[in-house]
Structures are given as structure tokens and as C-alpha cells.
Design a protein around this motif. Structure first.
Motif, PDB file in Angstrom:
ATOM      1  N   GLU A 194      34.541  44.123 -26.803  1.00  0.00           N
ATOM      2  CA  GLU A 194      34.978  45.076 -27.814  1.00  0.00           C
ATOM      3  C   GLU A 194      36.398  44.764 -28.288  1.00  0.00           C
ATOM      4  O   GLU A 194      36.739  44.989 -29.450  1.00  0.00           O
ATOM      5  CB  GLU A 194      34.907  46.497 -27.253  1.00  0.00           C
ATOM      6  N   PHE A 195      37.221  44.222 -27.404  1.00  0.00           N
ATOM      7  CA  PHE A 195      38.583  43.837 -27.765  1.00  0.00           C
ATOM      8  C   PHE A 195      38.586  42.626 -28.701  1.00  0.00           C
ATOM      9  O   PHE A 195      39.501  42.443 -29.494  1.00  0.00           O
ATOM     10  CB  PHE A 195      39.380  43.511 -26.496  1.00  0.00           C
ATOM     11  N   GLY A 196      37.521  41.819 -28.599  1.00  0.00           N
ATOM     12  CA  GLY A 196      37.480  40.575 -29.369  1.00  0.00           C
ATOM     13  C   GLY A 196      38.091  39.413 -28.616  1.00  0.00           C
ATOM     14  O   GLY A 196      38.674  38.504 -29.211  1.00  0.00           O
ATOM     15  N   ALA A 197      37.964  39.457 -27.288  1.00  0.00           N
ATOM     16  CA  ALA A 197      38.582  38.441 -26.438  1.00  0.00           C
ATOM     17  C   ALA A 197      37.987  37.061 -26.679  1.00  0.00           C
ATOM     18  O   ALA A 197      36.832  36.908 -27.088  1.00  0.00           O
ATOM     19  CB  ALA A 197      38.416  38.822 -24.965  1.00  0.00           C
ATOM     20  N   ALA A 198      38.805  36.047 -26.402  1.00  0.00           N
ATOM     21  CA  ALA A 198      38.362  34.658 -26.530  1.00  0.00           C
ATOM     22  C   ALA A 198      37.520  34.226 -25.339  1.00  0.00           C
ATOM     23  O   ALA A 198      36.799  33.233 -25.399  1.00  0.00           O
ATOM     24  CB  ALA A 198      39.565  33.734 -26.672  1.00  0.00           C
ATOM     25  N   GLY A 199      37.622  34.962 -24.235  1.00  0.00           N
ATOM     26  CA  GLY A 199      36.853  34.613 -23.044  1.00  0.00           C
ATOM     27  C   GLY A 199      37.066  35.622 -21.941  1.00  0.00           C
ATOM     28  O   GLY A 199      37.979  36.456 -21.995  1.00  0.00           O
ATOM     29  N   PHE A 200      36.214  35.550 -20.933  1.00  0.00           N
ATOM     30  CA  PHE A 200      36.298  36.431 -19.765  1.00  0.00           C
ATOM     31  C   PHE A 200      36.068  35.557 -18.539  1.00  0.00           C
ATOM     32  O   PHE A 200      35.008  34.956 -18.375  1.00  0.00           O
ATOM     33  CB  PHE A 200      35.226  37.520 -19.859  1.00  0.00           C
ATOM     34  N   PHE A 201      37.101  35.461 -17.694  1.00  0.00           N
ATOM     35  CA  PHE A 201      37.046  34.552 -16.559  1.00  0.00           C
ATOM     36  C   PHE A 201      37.060  35.312 -15.231  1.00  0.00           C
ATOM     37  O   PHE A 201      37.661  36.381 -15.127  1.00  0.00           O
ATOM     38  CB  PHE A 201      38.259  33.609 -16.547  1.00  0.00           C
TER      39      PHE A 201
ATOM     40  N   ILE B 262      39.262  28.209 -26.150  1.00  0.00           N
ATOM     41  CA  ILE B 262      40.116  27.705 -27.228  1.00  0.00           C
ATOM     42  C   ILE B 262      39.271  27.243 -28.417  1.00  0.00           C
ATOM     43  O   ILE B 262      39.662  27.401 -29.572  1.00  0.00           O
ATOM     44  CB  ILE B 262      41.006  26.563 -26.705  1.00  0.00           C
ATOM     45  N   ASN B 263      38.087  26.717 -28.119  1.00  0.00           N
ATOM     46  CA  ASN B 263      37.197  26.223 -29.173  1.00  0.00           C
ATOM     47  C   ASN B 263      36.305  27.320 -29.760  1.00  0.00           C
ATOM     48  O   ASN B 263      35.388  27.037 -30.539  1.00  0.00           O
ATOM     49  CB  ASN B 263      36.330  25.081 -28.645  1.00  0.00           C
ATOM     50  N   GLY B 264      36.550  28.568 -29.371  1.00  0.00           N
ATOM     51  CA  GLY B 264      35.821  29.686 -29.952  1.00  0.00           C
ATOM     52  C   GLY B 264      34.448  29.960 -29.387  1.00  0.00           C
ATOM     53  O   GLY B 264      33.658  30.704 -29.990  1.00  0.00           O
ATOM     54  N   LYS B 265      34.139  29.412 -28.210  1.00  0.00           N
ATOM     55  CA  LYS B 265      32.794  29.586 -27.649  1.00  0.00           C
ATOM     56  C   LYS B 265      32.657  30.827 -26.757  1.00  0.00           C
ATOM     57  O   LYS B 265      31.577  31.125 -26.259  1.00  0.00           O
ATOM     58  CB  LYS B 265      32.387  28.326 -26.875  1.00  0.00           C
ATOM     59  N   LYS B 266      33.762  31.522 -26.524  1.00  0.00           N
ATOM     60  CA  LYS B 266      33.780  32.796 -25.807  1.00  0.00           C
ATOM     61  C   LYS B 266      33.023  32.761 -24.467  1.00  0.00           C
ATOM     62  O   LYS B 266      32.052  33.481 -24.254  1.00  0.00           O
ATOM     63  CB  LYS B 266      33.214  33.910 -26.686  1.00  0.00           C
ATOM     64  N   PRO B 267      33.466  31.935 -23.514  1.00  0.00           N
ATOM     65  CA  PRO B 267      32.800  31.872 -22.210  1.00  0.00           C
ATOM     66  C   PRO B 267      32.873  33.212 -21.478  1.00  0.00           C
ATOM     67  O   PRO B 267      33.870  33.918 -21.541  1.00  0.00           O
ATOM     68  CB  PRO B 267      33.600  30.800 -21.457  1.00  0.00           C
ATOM     69  N   GLY B 268      31.773  33.541 -20.800  1.00  0.00           N
ATOM     70  CA  GLY B 268      31.724  34.777 -20.024  1.00  0.00           C
ATOM     71  C   GLY B 268      31.498  36.026 -20.838  1.00  0.00           C
ATOM     72  O   GLY B 268      31.541  37.128 -20.294  1.00  0.00           O
TER      73      GLY B 268
ATOM     74  N   PRO C 152      20.012  35.978 -16.721  1.00  0.00           N
ATOM     75  CA  PRO C 152      18.851  35.950 -15.831  1.00  0.00           C
ATOM     76  C   PRO C 152      18.977  37.014 -14.738  1.00  0.00           C
ATOM     77  O   PRO C 152      20.059  37.233 -14.195  1.00  0.00           O
ATOM     78  CB  PRO C 152      18.922  34.543 -15.218  1.00  0.00           C
ATOM     79  N   LYS C 153      17.884  37.687 -14.444  1.00  0.00           N
ATOM     80  CA  LYS C 153      17.879  38.673 -13.368  1.00  0.00           C
ATOM     81  C   LYS C 153      17.453  37.978 -12.078  1.00  0.00           C
ATOM     82  O   LYS C 153      16.396  37.360 -12.011  1.00  0.00           O
ATOM     83  CB  LYS C 153      16.932  39.822 -13.701  1.00  0.00           C
ATOM     84  N   LEU C 154      18.292  38.089 -11.057  1.00  0.00           N
ATOM     85  CA  LEU C 154      18.055  37.390  -9.803  1.00  0.00           C
ATOM     86  C   LEU C 154      17.797  38.350  -8.665  1.00  0.00           C
ATOM     87  O   LEU C 154      18.276  39.485  -8.666  1.00  0.00           O
ATOM     88  CB  LEU C 154      19.276  36.520  -9.456  1.00  0.00           C
ATOM     89  N   THR C 155      17.040  37.865  -7.676  1.00  0.00           N
ATOM     90  CA  THR C 155      16.878  38.618  -6.444  1.00  0.00           C
ATOM     91  C   THR C 155      18.172  38.512  -5.638  1.00  0.00           C
ATOM     92  O   THR C 155      19.025  37.660  -5.918  1.00  0.00           O
ATOM     93  CB  THR C 155      15.721  38.057  -5.606  1.00  0.00           C
ATOM     94  N   LEU C 156      18.305  39.368  -4.635  1.00  0.00           N
ATOM     95  CA  LEU C 156      19.495  39.317  -3.785  1.00  0.00           C
ATOM     96  C   LEU C 156      19.633  37.947  -3.136  1.00  0.00           C
ATOM     97  O   LEU C 156      20.730  37.381  -3.071  1.00  0.00           O
ATOM     98  CB  LEU C 156      19.428  40.406  -2.715  1.00  0.00           C
ATOM     99  N   ARG C 157      18.523  37.380  -2.644  1.00  0.00           N
ATOM    100  CA  ARG C 157      18.574  36.077  -1.997  1.00  0.00           C
ATOM    101  C   ARG C 157      18.979  34.986  -2.985  1.00  0.00           C
ATOM    102  O   ARG C 157      19.742  34.064  -2.654  1.00  0.00           O
ATOM    103  CB  ARG C 157      17.208  35.739  -1.384  1.00  0.00           C
ATOM    104  N   GLU C 158      18.501  35.080  -4.224  1.00  0.00           N
ATOM    105  CA  GLU C 158      18.883  34.107  -5.244  1.00  0.00           C
ATOM    106  C   GLU C 158      20.363  34.222  -5.578  1.00  0.00           C
ATOM    107  O   GLU C 158      21.033  33.217  -5.805  1.00  0.00           O
ATOM    108  CB  GLU C 158      18.026  34.296  -6.495  1.00  0.00           C
TER     109      GLU C 158
ATOM    110  N   ILE D 234      28.618  30.121 -14.553  1.00  0.00           N
ATOM    111  CA  ILE D 234      30.011  30.491 -14.813  1.00  0.00           C
ATOM    112  C   ILE D 234      30.221  30.812 -16.292  1.00  0.00           C
ATOM    113  O   ILE D 234      30.856  31.794 -16.651  1.00  0.00           O
ATOM    114  CB  ILE D 234      30.961  29.364 -14.359  1.00  0.00           C
ATOM    115  N   ASN D 235      29.656  29.981 -17.153  1.00  0.00           N
ATOM    116  CA  ASN D 235      29.830  30.198 -18.596  1.00  0.00           C
ATOM    117  C   ASN D 235      29.193  31.500 -19.063  1.00  0.00           C
ATOM    118  O   ASN D 235      29.669  32.140 -20.017  1.00  0.00           O
ATOM    119  CB  ASN D 235      29.258  29.027 -19.393  1.00  0.00           C
ATOM    120  N   LEU D 236      28.108  31.901 -18.401  1.00  0.00           N
ATOM    121  CA  LEU D 236      27.464  33.162 -18.754  1.00  0.00           C
ATOM    122  C   LEU D 236      28.219  34.349 -18.180  1.00  0.00           C
ATOM    123  O   LEU D 236      27.934  35.489 -18.515  1.00  0.00           O
ATOM    124  CB  LEU D 236      26.020  33.185 -18.225  1.00  0.00           C
ATOM    125  N   GLY D 237      29.208  34.070 -17.315  1.00  0.00           N
ATOM    126  CA  GLY D 237      29.942  35.174 -16.699  1.00  0.00           C
ATOM    127  C   GLY D 237      29.082  35.906 -15.697  1.00  0.00           C
ATOM    128  O   GLY D 237      29.255  37.105 -15.480  1.00  0.00           O
TER     129      GLY D 237
END
Length: 200
Positions: A97-104, A121-127, A135-141, A192-195
Motif C-alpha cells: 500500500e505504501f508503494g515500496a520497492a521491495g520487502f525483505f 532497484i530494477n522495479g521488480k518489487k521482490p517480496g 504456494p500453500k505448504l504443509t507444516l512439514r514442507e 525468497i523472491n515471493l516473500g
């Protein structure tokens, strides 16, 4: 590239700056405590900063409020947020909502952190991907993914999770299918890129 970080944890800032400055892509990392407003303004006035990274929790002040102050002074400054704890889903939504460039997250190894910074920096907004697309994962995954990101081998995963090597291979195969990748390196990068919230 020149980076700036605002955080109230000195050890993290020092380690962050030192680690990233080992890479030839990084010319300088400027580190500031949130109360060092004068130094921050001088830095913005005298240096071309490619990305400003702000901790979400600044001891008594929201990182988002601090970022608004930076934007008032330098409207075009790309700002990313970083956190090591808390409700990452809510923080990520606020960052979008802030319009951040990324979330790490503070977990990644230096090379992975650098890759995310370059993407920001390249505008791909990681995270910054919408949670519903993750993806929805099980606890073990989730546990398996966490230790894969820590660099564990299959044998170490087997011992850590108290499962057989065959079970480890099955968990890894399921993770790669869910993330649509074909090896550990790509799995780590995409998670990591999906946050992705690797730990509950």
C-alpha cells in the motif's frame, strides 16, 4: 550501486553493510540509526542513493512513518522495507500500500539479499506478491523449505527432521512442484523472491 539502511540494531547494520560491500556491484552502504536525521538528510543531498532500506520496527516509531518522512524530502527515492520478526503478511500488505520497492526478510545470505536488492532497484518489487498467489505448504514442507534455505544437505535434512532420505526427497519433490522449479537453487531464490513466510 549505493544503498542506505535505517535500523536501530547496530550489529545487523554493520554486518549488512560489511557483507554487501564485499560485492563489486555495491559501491557504498550508508548506515543510520533513526535518530540521525541530520546525517540522513546530508546523505540524501550529497549522494545518489539507489535504494533506501528501512526496518519496519524502529523502537517507538513505525518504519512506514519514517519512510513517509523520507518521501517528503525525496519523493522519487525508492524505499524497501526489512523485518526479522512480526506478522510478515500484514507488514507486506502495508508495504504494498505504501508503494515500496521491495520487502525483505533478514534471513537471506548476502548473495541472496543482493539479488533481491538488485530486483528492487530494477522495479521488480521482490517480496511484494499477493499472498493468495503464494504456494500453500504443509507444516512439514515449510520446515523442509526452511532448512533447504539454510543450506542443509539431504542427509542433514533427514537428521534434522527425523525422517528417511526417501521422505526428504519426496518433500523436496513436492516443494519443487508447488514452486514450479527444478532444483534447490531455484527453489530458494523463488521462495525468497515471493516473500514466502518460511517460518510460522
Amino acid at each position: 550501486m549505493r544503498l542506505a539502511i535505517v535500523d536501530n540494531h547496530g550489529m545487523f547494520m554493520e554486518g549488512f553493510a560489511y557483507s554487501l560491500e564485499q560485492f563489486p556491484e555495491v559501491e557504498k552502504v550508508f548506515s543510520f540509526y533513526p535518530e540521525e536525521v541530520k546525517r540522513i538528510i546530508e546523505c540524501l543531498e550529497n549522494n545518489l542513493i539507489h535504494l533506501f532500506i528501512i526496518d519496519i520496527n524502529l523502537d517507538g516509531m513505525s518504519g512506514f512513518v519514517f519512510a513517509e518522512n523520507i518521501k517528503n524530502f525525496a519523493p522519487e527515492m525508492p524505499i524497501a522495507f526489512v523485518t526479522g520478526h512480526g506478522n510478515q503478511a500484514n507488514f507486506r500488505t502495508e508495504a504494498r500500500e505504501f508503494g515500496a520497492a521491495g520487502f525483505f526478510l533478514k534471513d537471506p545470505k548476502p548473495r541472496q539479499f543482493l539479488a533481491q536488492i538488485i530486483q528492487a532497484i530494477n522495479g521488480k518489487k521482490p517480496g511484494m506478491m499477493e499472498e493468495k498467489r503464494l504456494p500453500k505448504l504443509t507444516l512439514r514442507e515449510k520446515e523442509t523449505l526452511f532448512f533447504i534455505c539454510k543450506g542443509y544437505t539431504n542427509k542433514e535434512l533427514s537428521e534434522q527432521l527425523n525422517v528417511t532420505l526417501r521422505q526428504v526427497e519426496r518433500h523436496k519433490k513436492n516443494l519443487m512442484l508447488r514452486f514450479e522449479v527444478e532444483n534447490d537453487k531455484k527453489l530458494i531464490r523463488k521462495a525468497i523472491n515471493l516473500g514466502y513466510e518460511i517460518i510460522n
